[in-house]
Design a protein around this motif. Structure first.
Motif, short mmCIF file in Angstrom:
data_model
loop_
_atom_site.label_atom_id
_atom_site.label_comp_id
_atom_site.label_asym_id
_atom_site.label_seq_id
_atom_site.Cartn_x
_atom_site.Cartn_y
_atom_site.Cartn_z
N GLN A 4 0.86 -1.23 0.00
CA GLN A 4 0.01 -0.02 0.02
C GLN A 4 0.93 1.44 0.03
O GLN A 4 2.08 1.25 0.78
CB GLN A 4 -1.16 -0.17 1.00
CG GLN A 4 -2.17 -1.00 0.82
CD GLN A 4 -3.20 -1.42 2.25
OE1 GLN A 4 -2.98 -0.59 2.92
NE2 GLN A 4 -3.60 -2.59 2.10
N GLU A 5 0.56 2.30 -0.47
CA GLU A 5 1.06 3.38 -0.81
C GLU A 5 1.62 4.15 0.30
O GLU A 5 2.80 4.76 0.34
CB GLU A 5 -0.04 4.50 -1.66
CG GLU A 5 0.44 5.68 -2.08
CD GLU A 5 1.48 5.57 -3.02
OE1 GLU A 5 1.66 4.68 -3.92
OE2 GLU A 5 2.20 6.80 -3.23
N ASP A 6 0.85 4.16 1.62
CA ASP A 6 1.39 5.04 2.54
C ASP A 6 2.47 4.27 3.26
O ASP A 6 3.20 4.92 4.10
CB ASP A 6 -0.07 4.91 3.67
CG ASP A 6 -0.15 3.42 4.13
OD1 ASP A 6 0.17 2.48 3.58
OD2 ASP A 6 -0.57 3.39 5.48
N THR A 7 3.04 3.04 2.63
CA THR A 7 4.41 2.50 3.31
C THR A 7 5.66 2.94 2.35
O THR A 7 6.86 2.45 2.71
CB THR A 7 4.13 1.14 3.33
OG1 THR A 7 4.21 0.47 2.18
CG2 THR A 7 2.98 0.67 4.03
N LYS A 8 5.17 3.70 1.23
CA LYS A 8 6.46 3.99 0.64
C LYS A 8 7.55 4.78 1.03
O LYS A 8 8.81 4.67 0.94
CB LYS A 8 6.05 4.88 -0.66
CG LYS A 8 5.70 6.21 -0.59
CD LYS A 8 5.51 6.87 -1.97
CE LYS A 8 5.30 8.38 -1.89
NZ LYS A 8 4.52 8.95 -0.85
#
Ligand code: ADP
Ligand code: ZN
Length: 221
Positions: free
Chosen positions: A74-78
């Motif tokens: 998921q994007e928020d872990t980038k």
């Protein structure tokens, strides 16, 4: 920045992870919380996981790895994540390493918390958690009680005791931990990312103190 929390149940992984996540502005990913959510929602994974969790046993790797990898996509872990409760087997550690390396990422720190066993048991049987899935704040009836008994300070919802926070299950969880943890600790030691920290009221160092020390160290202050 990928940070892993290691340590027996009740050493304060969740507390430290929450403070680190806020201080470093990256999400906290707790496999235990994800499983409890799945159990309460009665999903297929939840129904399967509950059989193991209620006995203090580890959930099989295939199920666990799947939910973690899905979350890490998921994007928020980038910019990173704090993994709280994963990896818990050597196989999980190896699979995670491969998964991260394929994306040009790696584990930057593995925080290894330890605590005297009598303090662990006391802490766990006195632990209370907020029943609000969005909040999940952790309290302790002796060490860090809520202002109003049984009610969360942050959101006002009811505090509950986790079903697996009984003395009998705790002893089983500690036994499981002792049987499975050493190869994981060695894995990260060999990669020079292991940071040991002792959590104990006897030396006046609790999870929140350790978390502050770690934030300073990581930010290079
Ligand atoms: P604690 O660290 O206090 O035991 P957690 O909330 O981390 O509690 O985990 C609760 C339970 O969920 C564990 O006892 C285990 O059954 C299951 N679990 C959590 N993380 C994993 C994992 N990485 N692999 C297998 N089982 C897990
Ligand atoms: Zn709350």
């Amino acid at each position: 920045m990928i940070i892993i929390m290691l340590g027996a149940p009740g050493t304060g992984k969740g507390t430290v992870a929450t403070i680190l996540a806020e201080g470093l502005n990256i999400p906290q990913i707790s496999t235990g919380d994800m499983f409890r959510k799945a159990i309460s929602e009665k999903t297929k994974i939840g129904i399967e996981a509950e059989k193991y969790i209620s006995e203090g046993k580890l959930v099989p790797d295939d199920i666990t790895i799947e939910i973690v990898e899905e979350r890490l996509m998921q994007e928020d872990t980038k910019n990173g994540a704090i993994l709280d409760g994963f990896p818990r087997t050597e196989n999980q550690a190896k699979v995670l390493q491969k998964f991260l390396e394929e994306q040009g990422r790696t584990v930057n720190y593995a925080i290894n918390l330890s605590s005297p066993e009598d303090e662990i048991i006391e802490r766990i049987v006195n632990r209370r958690v907020c029943s609000n899935q969005e909040c999940k704040t952790i309290y302790n009836v002796t060490l860090s009680p809520s202002k109003v008994e049984g009610i969360c300070d942050k959101c006002g919802q009811k505090l509950i005791q986790r079903q697996d926070d009984t003395e009998e299950t705790v002893k089983e969880r500690i036994k499981t931990y002792k049987e499975t943890s050493q190869p994981i600790i060695d894995f990260y030691k060999e990669r020079n990312v292991l940071v040991d920290a002792l959590v104990s009221k006897k030396i006046n160092k609790m999870g929140k103190d350790i978390a502050q020390d770690l934030i300073k160290m990581i930010k290079g202050e």
